[in-house]
Design a protein around this motif. Structure first.
Motif, PDB file in Angstrom:
ATOM      1  N   ARG A   1       0.818  -1.211   0.000  1.00  0.00           N
ATOM      2  CA  ARG A   1       0.000   0.000   0.000  1.00  0.00           C
ATOM      3  C   ARG A   1       0.856   1.267   0.000  1.00  0.00           C
ATOM      4  NH1 ARG A   1      -3.784  -1.043   4.742  1.00  0.00           N
ATOM      5  NH2 ARG A   1      -3.441  -3.186   4.010  1.00  0.00           N
ATOM      6  N   MET A   2       2.191   1.120   0.163  1.00  0.00           N
ATOM      7  CA  MET A   2       3.106   2.250  -0.003  1.00  0.00           C
ATOM      8  C   MET A   2       4.120   1.962  -1.099  1.00  0.00           C
ATOM      9  SD  MET A   2       2.151   4.760   1.789  1.00  0.00           S
ATOM     10  CE  MET A   2       3.584   5.809   1.625  1.00  0.00           C
TER      11      MET A   2
ATOM     12  N   PRO B   1      -1.145   6.660  -1.891  1.00  0.00           N
ATOM     13  CA  PRO B   1      -1.929   7.642  -1.135  1.00  0.00           C
ATOM     14  C   PRO B   1      -1.226   8.988  -0.963  1.00  0.00           C
ATOM     15  CG  PRO B   1      -0.826   6.166   0.377  1.00  0.00           C
ATOM     16  CD  PRO B   1      -0.450   5.712  -1.003  1.00  0.00           C
ATOM     17  N   VAL B   2      -0.052   9.163  -1.603  1.00  0.00           N
ATOM     18  CA  VAL B   2       0.705  10.402  -1.477  1.00  0.00           C
ATOM     19  C   VAL B   2       1.188  10.814  -2.866  1.00  0.00           C
ATOM     20  CG1 VAL B   2       1.482   9.949   0.888  1.00  0.00           C
ATOM     21  CG2 VAL B   2       2.849   9.130  -1.047  1.00  0.00           C
ATOM     22  N   GLU B   3       1.626  12.061  -2.976  1.00  0.00           N
ATOM     23  CA  GLU B   3       2.189  12.533  -4.239  1.00  0.00           C
ATOM     24  C   GLU B   3       3.683  12.240  -4.259  1.00  0.00           C
ATOM     25  OE1 GLU B   3       1.365  16.333  -5.738  1.00  0.00           O
ATOM     26  OE2 GLU B   3      -0.813  16.142  -5.609  1.00  0.00           O
TER      27      GLU B   3
ATOM     28  N   ILE C   1      -0.937  -2.802  -5.574  1.00  0.00           N
ATOM     29  CA  ILE C   1       0.250  -2.016  -5.270  1.00  0.00           C
ATOM     30  C   ILE C   1      -0.034  -0.533  -5.515  1.00  0.00           C
ATOM     31  CG2 ILE C   1       2.687  -1.640  -5.792  1.00  0.00           C
ATOM     32  CD1 ILE C   1       2.205  -4.351  -4.663  1.00  0.00           C
ATOM     33  N   ALA C   2       0.319   0.299  -4.545  1.00  0.00           N
ATOM     34  CA  ALA C   2       0.173   1.749  -4.700  1.00  0.00           C
ATOM     35  C   ALA C   2       1.285   2.283  -5.599  1.00  0.00           C
ATOM     36  CB  ALA C   2       0.214   2.435  -3.344  1.00  0.00           C
ATOM     37  N   VAL C   3       0.924   3.121  -6.552  1.00  0.00           N
ATOM     38  CA  VAL C   3       1.922   3.703  -7.459  1.00  0.00           C
ATOM     39  C   VAL C   3       2.266   5.131  -7.089  1.00  0.00           C
ATOM     40  CG1 VAL C   3       1.252   2.213  -9.369  1.00  0.00           C
ATOM     41  CG2 VAL C   3       0.153   4.454  -9.115  1.00  0.00           C
ATOM     42  N   GLY C   4       1.493   5.734  -6.180  1.00  0.00           N
ATOM     43  CA  GLY C   4       1.694   7.134  -5.850  1.00  0.00           C
ATOM     44  C   GLY C   4       0.872   8.035  -6.750  1.00  0.00           C
TER      45      GLY C   4
END
Length: 491
Positions: free
Chosen positions: A9-10, A276-278, A240-243
């Motif tokens: 997730r990160m 979840p972030v830039e 998977i988080a890609v940003g």
């Protein structure tokens, strides 16, 4: 079944995967062949990520002559961690495919998040591992084969920009188990094909950029060695988080995920999500490794946890610990759980030709299976019930295709559920018939323990052989299945 699950997730990168596997119980001593072949060393130590102790892995150059292995002008890389954390920006940018920018999260970034920082951005160094549930423990606190930290520089980008055949030759020259060589070269093929596709070049002629450098090779081969040491039966990953945001490359600014990452993801079984972030959270190396080794799941599977750990990334965020979690345990069923949705519609005016074509047209749109059943409609009119199994992410596309192909005015969705499926492999049976050889593909179904419970020959292949030889189709299918069963029998 021994199961390894990644919770990305990160995001994920090569160094995060290395850290997560070591933290989950893999023995870092198995990395020795890489260190011997590349004159690098893995520095493994604990860092604090928003209150979570995570394992950080740096690939460092071995200093063989008492000086900086990159020559003069690089004394900054021998400063203390605290001094490096203040932030020298790397002047290395991407060649345009996203394979260089943020190749490893563990290199950090400046506030604009368009360049990497050199150096070790660890928030802390000491501390024993505190993950519960480890079934065995390795002393890898600050593991780097007795070399002083100040005798090394980061291996980031070090070494020639190799072509795919050169990378394969290098990997094959290492003292590695055959399975590790196979996995590592397959991962580099994914990276090479992605870069070739982005640039419109040939695989064998395309030069890897930073993913062909020593540190990236150390990441890929290192992960394969650690996975082999963990000896798990199956690897899965949640989305998977890609940003989010943009990444600066030599040819301009591109949205995240970068082109190379997106190309790799197309080849993967798992899915991605934004945020979840830039920042750029998923690197080409991390994506390629997971594309080769991991099956996708929508949620973490049921498992009796025996070990767990966290691999540290280079970003630091106020509200999100930047770590990749690995969970090892016994669990999962002997069949594979596949997330699905069921679409269905009633038809009372479809022609046989239209119904006959739905198998092909809907599968081309992403359907997993199509079933057409006879039905009695209102006023006793004959009709058909069309049922379509589809993955949740493909629902809208398949539903639209079903509507335009049949003219139906409404399609029902039964909501996301799941089905249990066998592992499926395809083997080729070579049949000798009257002195001529013919190939027939055979589908082999097995459970998660590798126990085969069904083999079936592909009808189209069998029909072609039957047409050429005069044998009955079912006889060709019988011979093909018998040939594969004989090859699979270990006795």
């Amino acid at each position: 079944m021994r199961l390894l699950t990644f919770d990305g997730r990160m995001g994920a990168s090569g160094d995060m995967l290395l850290g997560a596997l070591v933290a989950a119980g893999a023995d870092p001593s198995v990395l020795a062949p890489v260190e011997d072949a590349l004159d690098v060393t893995y520095r493994i130590h604990e860092v604090d990520k928003n209150g979570i102790m995570a394992t950080s892995v740096d690939v460092l150059l071995v200093d063989t002559d008492g000086g900086d292995p990159r020559g003069e002008g690089h004394d900054d890389d021998h400063r203390t961690t605290e001094e490096q954390s203040d932030g020298d920006k790397s002047d290395t940018e991407d060649d345009g495919d996203g394979a260089a920018v943020h190749e490893d999260q563990n290199r950090g970034a400046d506030e604009s998040r368009t360049h990497r920082l050199r150096g070790d951005l660890a928030a802390g160094h000491g501390g024993e591992r505190g993950h519960s549930g480890h079934n065995h423990h390795h002393d890898h606190s600050d593991h780097h084969h007795d070399h002083s930290h100040h005798d090394h520089a980061h291996a980031e980008g070090h070494g020639p920009h190799r072509t795919y055949p050169e990378v394969v030759e290098l990997v094959e020259s290492m003292d590695l188990p055959a399975g590790v060589v196979e996995d590592a070269t397959a991962i580099f093929r994914i990276l090479g094909e992605a870069e070739a596709d982005v640039h419109g070049t040939d695989l064998d002629e395309t030069h890897f950029h930073e993913v062909g450098a020593d540190d990236a090779i150390a990441d890929v081969v290192g992960v394969c060695l650690l996975l082999s040491d963990l000896d798990v039966d199956r690897v899965v990953t949640a989305p998977i988080a890609v940003g989010d945001g943009e990444a600066a490359m030599s040819h301009g600014t591109y949205p995240i995920p970068a082109p190379a990452v997106l190309n790799v993801v197309e080849r993967a079984d798992w899915s991605i999500r934004g945020g979840p972030v830039e920042a750029e959270l998923l690197t080409p190396t991390g994506a390629a490794i997971l594309a080769h080794v991991a099956d996708g799941v929508e949620t973490l599977p049921s498992v009796s946890v025996t070990a767990s750990g966290y691999g540290a990334g280079g970003w630091d965020f106020p509200d999100h610990p930047n770590v990749l979690r690995a969970i090892v345990g016994d669990g999962g069923s002997r069949l594979v759980r596949d997330e699905i949705t069921v679409l269905e519609t009633n038809l009372d005016d479809a022609t046989p030709e239209i119904l006959g074509s739905l198998q092909a047209t809907l599968k081309d749109a992403g359907a997993r299976d199509v079933t057409i059943l006879p039905a009695t409609m209102k006023k006793s009119r004959p009709g058909h019930l069309v049922k379509v199994i589809v993955r949740p992410e493909d629902v809208e596309r398949v539903a639209y295709r079903l509507a335009v192909e049949t003219g139906t005015l409404g399609i029902r969705e039964h909501g996301a559920g799941h089905r249990w499926t066998a592992r499926r492999e395809f083997e080729t049976a070579t049949l000798d018939i009257d002195g001529e050889e013919y190939d027939v593909t055979v589908k082999v179904a097995s459970d998660a323990d590798g126990v085969v419970y069904d083999r079936s020959a592909e009808y189209d292949d069998a029909l072609e052989v039957a047409t050429k030889t005069g044998l009955a189709v079912r006889e060709v299918m019988r011979r093909a299945v018998a040939a594969v069963a004989s090859d699979d029998d270990p006795r």
